[in-house]
Design a protein around this motif. Structure first.
Motif, PDB file in Angstrom:
ATOM      1  N   SER A   1       0.848  -1.188   0.000  1.00  0.00           N
ATOM      2  CA  SER A   1       0.000   0.000   0.000  1.00  0.00           C
ATOM      3  C   SER A   1       0.885   1.240   0.000  1.00  0.00           C
ATOM      4  CB  SER A   1      -0.882   0.005   1.249  1.00  0.00           C
ATOM      5  OG  SER A   1      -1.341   1.308   1.519  1.00  0.00           O
ATOM      6  N   SER A   2       0.474   2.241  -0.780  1.00  0.00           N
ATOM      7  CA  SER A   2       1.157   3.532  -0.772  1.00  0.00           C
ATOM      8  C   SER A   2       0.133   4.588  -0.382  1.00  0.00           C
ATOM      9  CB  SER A   2       1.746   3.837  -2.147  1.00  0.00           C
ATOM     10  OG  SER A   2       2.360   5.103  -2.159  1.00  0.00           O
ATOM     11  N   MET A   3       0.275   5.137   0.832  1.00  0.00           N
ATOM     12  CA  MET A   3      -0.755   6.024   1.365  1.00  0.00           C
ATOM     13  C   MET A   3      -0.291   7.468   1.393  1.00  0.00           C
ATOM     14  SD  MET A   3      -2.976   5.933   4.864  1.00  0.00           S
ATOM     15  CE  MET A   3      -1.643   6.419   5.909  1.00  0.00           C
ATOM     16  N   GLY A   4      -1.127   8.353   0.854  1.00  0.00           N
ATOM     17  CA  GLY A   4      -0.814   9.772   0.822  1.00  0.00           C
ATOM     18  C   GLY A   4      -1.220  10.475   2.104  1.00  0.00           C
ATOM     19  N   VAL A   5      -0.340  10.478   3.097  1.00  0.00           N
ATOM     20  CA  VAL A   5      -0.599  11.200   4.352  1.00  0.00           C
ATOM     21  C   VAL A   5      -0.358  12.694   4.137  1.00  0.00           C
ATOM     22  CG1 VAL A   5       0.134  11.529   6.744  1.00  0.00           C
ATOM     23  CG2 VAL A   5      -0.003   9.223   5.791  1.00  0.00           C
ATOM     24  N   GLN A   6       0.824  13.043   3.643  1.00  0.00           N
ATOM     25  CA  GLN A   6       1.313  14.401   3.347  1.00  0.00           C
ATOM     26  C   GLN A   6       1.592  15.218   4.600  1.00  0.00           C
ATOM     27  OE1 GLN A   6       1.930  13.471   0.734  1.00  0.00           O
ATOM     28  NE2 GLN A   6       0.278  13.012  -0.675  1.00  0.00           N
ATOM     29  N   SER A   7       0.682  15.201   5.556  1.00  0.00           N
ATOM     30  CA  SER A   7       0.922  15.868   6.837  1.00  0.00           C
ATOM     31  C   SER A   7      -0.160  15.418   7.819  1.00  0.00           C
ATOM     32  CB  SER A   7       0.867  17.391   6.688  1.00  0.00           C
ATOM     33  OG  SER A   7       1.010  18.029   7.955  1.00  0.00           O
TER      34      SER A   7
ATOM     35  N   ASN B   1      13.070   8.947  -1.141  1.00  0.00           N
ATOM     36  CA  ASN B   1      12.575   7.661  -0.638  1.00  0.00           C
ATOM     37  C   ASN B   1      13.476   7.076   0.440  1.00  0.00           C
ATOM     38  OD1 ASN B   1      10.129   6.689  -2.426  1.00  0.00           O
ATOM     39  ND2 ASN B   1      11.552   7.774  -3.777  1.00  0.00           N
ATOM     40  N   TYR B   2      12.823   6.518   1.467  1.00  0.00           N
ATOM     41  CA  TYR B   2      13.494   6.033   2.671  1.00  0.00           C
ATOM     42  C   TYR B   2      12.902   4.671   3.029  1.00  0.00           C
ATOM     43  CZ  TYR B   2      14.443  11.039   2.840  1.00  0.00           C
ATOM     44  OH  TYR B   2      14.822  12.316   2.514  1.00  0.00           O
ATOM     45  N   SER B   3      13.770   3.737   3.409  1.00  0.00           N
ATOM     46  CA  SER B   3      13.256   2.386   3.596  1.00  0.00           C
ATOM     47  C   SER B   3      14.047   1.617   4.633  1.00  0.00           C
ATOM     48  CB  SER B   3      13.311   1.635   2.250  1.00  0.00           C
ATOM     49  OG  SER B   3      12.963   0.294   2.406  1.00  0.00           O
ATOM     50  N   LYS B   4      13.337   0.769   5.372  1.00  0.00           N
ATOM     51  CA  LYS B   4      14.015  -0.270   6.128  1.00  0.00           C
ATOM     52  C   LYS B   4      14.607  -1.265   5.129  1.00  0.00           C
ATOM     53  CE  LYS B   4      11.121  -0.194  10.276  1.00  0.00           C
ATOM     54  NZ  LYS B   4      10.260  -1.011  11.157  1.00  0.00           N
ATOM     55  N   PRO B   5      15.704  -1.934   5.477  1.00  0.00           N
ATOM     56  CA  PRO B   5      16.300  -2.902   4.558  1.00  0.00           C
ATOM     57  C   PRO B   5      15.275  -3.944   4.106  1.00  0.00           C
ATOM     58  CG  PRO B   5      17.777  -2.486   6.388  1.00  0.00           C
ATOM     59  CD  PRO B   5      16.487  -1.795   6.721  1.00  0.00           C
ATOM     60  N   GLY B   6      15.212  -4.172   2.788  1.00  0.00           N
ATOM     61  CA  GLY B   6      14.304  -5.158   2.238  1.00  0.00           C
ATOM     62  C   GLY B   6      12.927  -4.637   1.899  1.00  0.00           C
ATOM     63  N   HIS B   7      12.659  -3.361   2.177  1.00  0.00           N
ATOM     64  CA  HIS B   7      11.336  -2.788   1.884  1.00  0.00           C
ATOM     65  C   HIS B   7      11.403  -1.698   0.810  1.00  0.00           C
ATOM     66  CE1 HIS B   7       9.041  -4.813   5.099  1.00  0.00           C
ATOM     67  NE2 HIS B   7      10.188  -4.770   5.759  1.00  0.00           N
ATOM     68  N   GLU B   8      12.519  -1.615   0.085  1.00  0.00           N
ATOM     69  CA  GLU B   8      12.632  -0.655  -1.003  1.00  0.00           C
ATOM     70  C   GLU B   8      11.561  -0.946  -2.065  1.00  0.00           C
ATOM     71  OE1 GLU B   8      16.581  -1.147   0.997  1.00  0.00           O
ATOM     72  OE2 GLU B   8      15.112  -2.544   0.159  1.00  0.00           O
ATOM     73  N   ALA B   9      11.089   0.101  -2.719  1.00  0.00           N
ATOM     74  CA  ALA B   9      10.020  -0.051  -3.713  1.00  0.00           C
ATOM     75  C   ALA B   9      10.568  -0.707  -4.980  1.00  0.00           C
ATOM     76  CB  ALA B   9       9.422   1.310  -4.052  1.00  0.00           C
ATOM     77  N   VAL B  10      10.088  -1.894  -5.280  1.00  0.00           N
ATOM     78  CA  VAL B  10      10.553  -2.630  -6.460  1.00  0.00           C
ATOM     79  C   VAL B  10      10.170  -1.888  -7.737  1.00  0.00           C
ATOM     80  CG1 VAL B  10      10.310  -4.781  -7.779  1.00  0.00           C
ATOM     81  CG2 VAL B  10      10.457  -4.854  -5.270  1.00  0.00           C
ATOM     82  N   HIS B  11       8.920  -1.428  -7.809  1.00  0.00           N
ATOM     83  CA  HIS B  11       8.445  -0.808  -9.045  1.00  0.00           C
ATOM     84  C   HIS B  11       9.192   0.491  -9.341  1.00  0.00           C
ATOM     85  CE1 HIS B  11       5.541  -0.251 -12.300  1.00  0.00           C
ATOM     86  NE2 HIS B  11       5.599   1.032 -12.003  1.00  0.00           N
TER      87      HIS B  11
ATOM     88  N   PRO C   1       7.566   0.750   7.263  1.00  0.00           N
ATOM     89  CA  PRO C   1       8.676   0.115   6.555  1.00  0.00           C
ATOM     90  C   PRO C   1       9.301   1.032   5.504  1.00  0.00           C
ATOM     91  CG  PRO C   1       6.702  -1.283   6.529  1.00  0.00           C
ATOM     92  CD  PRO C   1       6.281   0.074   6.991  1.00  0.00           C
ATOM     93  N   HIS C   2       8.503   1.985   4.993  1.00  0.00           N
ATOM     94  CA  HIS C   2       8.968   2.831   3.886  1.00  0.00           C
ATOM     95  C   HIS C   2       8.286   4.191   3.994  1.00  0.00           C
ATOM     96  CE1 HIS C   2       9.380   4.330  -0.263  1.00  0.00           C
ATOM     97  NE2 HIS C   2      10.295   3.405  -0.473  1.00  0.00           N
ATOM     98  N   VAL C   3       9.043   5.235   3.700  1.00  0.00           N
ATOM     99  CA  VAL C   3       8.509   6.604   3.688  1.00  0.00           C
ATOM    100  C   VAL C   3       8.960   7.281   2.402  1.00  0.00           C
ATOM    101  CG1 VAL C   3       8.546   8.879   4.792  1.00  0.00           C
ATOM    102  CG2 VAL C   3       8.539   6.799   6.209  1.00  0.00           C
ATOM    103  N   SER C   4       8.038   7.969   1.742  1.00  0.00           N
ATOM    104  CA  SER C   4       8.394   8.856   0.634  1.00  0.00           C
ATOM    105  C   SER C   4       8.161  10.286   1.106  1.00  0.00           C
ATOM    106  CB  SER C   4       7.549   8.563  -0.604  1.00  0.00           C
ATOM    107  OG  SER C   4       7.817   7.265  -1.105  1.00  0.00           O
ATOM    108  N   ALA C   5       9.204  11.106   1.051  1.00  0.00           N
ATOM    109  CA  ALA C   5       9.107  12.491   1.540  1.00  0.00           C
ATOM    110  C   ALA C   5       9.538  13.431   0.426  1.00  0.00           C
ATOM    111  CB  ALA C   5       9.986  12.684   2.775  1.00  0.00           C
ATOM    112  N   TYR C   6       8.627  14.294   0.016  1.00  0.00           N
ATOM    113  CA  TYR C   6       8.852  15.162  -1.131  1.00  0.00           C
ATOM    114  C   TYR C   6       8.850  16.623  -0.708  1.00  0.00           C
ATOM    115  CZ  TYR C   6       7.301  10.911  -3.524  1.00  0.00           C
ATOM    116  OH  TYR C   6       7.166   9.618  -3.949  1.00  0.00           O
ATOM    117  N   SER C   7       9.753  17.381  -1.308  1.00  0.00           N
ATOM    118  CA  SER C   7       9.707  18.832  -1.155  1.00  0.00           C
ATOM    119  C   SER C   7       8.578  19.372  -2.018  1.00  0.00           C
ATOM    120  CB  SER C   7      11.045  19.433  -1.599  1.00  0.00           C
ATOM    121  OG  SER C   7      10.963  20.832  -1.644  1.00  0.00           O
TER     122      SER C   7
END
Length: 379
Positions: free
Chosen positions: A114-120, A237-247, A182-188
């Motif tokens: 799942s990729s969830m758009g929290v944003q804040s 993109n930030y990830s725990k080992p083994g949880h990097e986004a494959v796609h 497990p994974h965070v995407s943080a964008y400016s």
């Protein structure tokens, strides 16, 4: 191995910063799903179905506006048409669409990420972004993701917002970290010209933060997530080992992918280099036109264009890019000026030392685009 991206264009409302193609009219959903399945099936018995598919990504728009039955029909068509050997099937979702039952249905359909758009988590920032969800829905959704059985998920944050303080960003990070993602995407925050935010900036109603403020935000995100065991592996993109986004990693490594749905892009290697094409950004045309008419003119990419693009993508990642890959795959070698520049950046702490791999430091990744521009203009 290849990837498949499916663009689901429906949204409840327009986020102020978003320039992706979307529509807020959701009455076409059934027609769209039928047409998307027809597009999937149109690739039957072509060269694009000969290569095993490693990853599938439902993006948008808001894919979570489709019910599990619709997603199941799409997945059945994909399995029937393509050779699926998937390591990851991702679906983007908004917190206001999520329930425990829906997440369970997604797992049954075969969604693995799942990729969830929290944003804040800040109400004032969610209102500024014109997000459809509120803080409570984001917190509830993260709690559900932790308890429903998803092996991995990612949550998006946006920093560098007008008026956003370091303390406010720190509080957002601490709230998110408390769920052990497990994974965070943080964008400016990027100001795109044709968006609501872009128009407000142009009219002088909103003043974007200074570069130094955004730089401080970036540093805080990198450092705090690393402390929490979620290190940076790509600029955003930030990830725990083994949880990097494959796609997403397949994009950065220049692997083949097909884009399905309105506005979706495709990329495929051929004997002369690679070809890129896209579908029209027009839902009504997508529903009504012949599929061949939907696909816009293909762009043939030369080895030099591809090499420069691979450099751009590779330098944004922690792993960087091997020099021998540039030579063998793209017929691209660094000249003396480029190598001298890289040696200088090693001394400045922007590049990592090493003879076989081009790799930026954390500090270098902050200005990756600027460094890349310097490198390619010296070729």
């Amino acid at each position: 191995m290849s990837g498949i991206y499916l663009h689901i264009p429906f949204c409840r409302q327009a986020c102020s910063y978003c320039d992706f193609y979307f529509v807020t009219r959701t009455g076409y959903r059934d027609q769209f799903v039928k047409r998307l399945i027809e597009e999937v099936e149109s690739y039957q018995d072509t060269k694009y179905t000969e290569e095993p598919v490693r990853s599938i990504y439902f993006g948008g728009g808001t894919p979570s506006l489709l019910n599990a039955g619709a997603l199941d029909r799409i997945m059945r068509a994909l399995r029937k048409t393509f050779l699926l050997e998937t390591e990851e099937i991702t679906l983007e979702m908004n917190p206001d669409d999520v329930s425990r039952a829906y997440l369970g249905d997604l797992l049954d359909v075969g969604i693995t990420r799942s990729s969830m758009g929290v944003q804040s988590f800040k109400p004032e920032l969610l209102e500024f972004m014109n997000r459809a969800h509120n803080r409570e829905e984001a917190l509830a959704c993260l709690e559900l993701l932790k308890s429903t059985g998803f092996h991995t998920f990612t949550a998006d944050l946006i920093y560098g917002n007008p008026g956003q303080s370091l303390q406010g960003l720190q509080e957002d990070l601490e709230t998110l970290i408390s769920f052990d993602p497990p994974h965070v995407s943080a964008y400016s925050l990027t100001v795109e010209p044709k968006t609501k935010l872009g128009r407000q900036v142009e009219l002088g109603r909103i003043q974007p933060p200074e570069d130094e403020v955004v730089s401080d935000h970036y540093d805080l995100v990198v450092e705090r997530l690393a402390e929490a065991g979620i290190p940076q592996y790509e600029v955003s993109n930030y990830s725990k080992p083994g949880h990097e986004a494959v796609h997403n990693s397949s994009y950065w490594r220049h692997e083949n992918y097909l884009g399905l749905g309105p506005a979706a892009h495709s990329f495929w290697w051929d004997e002369d280099g690679a070809v890129r094409w896209s579908n029209k950004s027009d839902l009504k045309a997508y529903l009504g036109e012949e599929m061949s008419a939907m696909r816009q003119q293909k762009e043939q990419l030369t080895k030099l264009q591809l090499a420069e693009e691979r450099l751009m993508l590779g330098l944004r990642t922690r792993e960087g890019i091997l020099k021998k890959e540039l030579v063998n795959r793209y017929n691209y070698s660094l000249n003396e000026r480029q190598q001298d520049y890289i040696d200088q950046k090693v001394d400045e702490g922007k590049f990592m030392a090493g003879n076989d791999r081009l790799r930026l430091s954390v500090e270098g990744r902050k200005i990756a685009d600027s460094i890349l521009l310097d490198i390619i203009t010296m070729h």
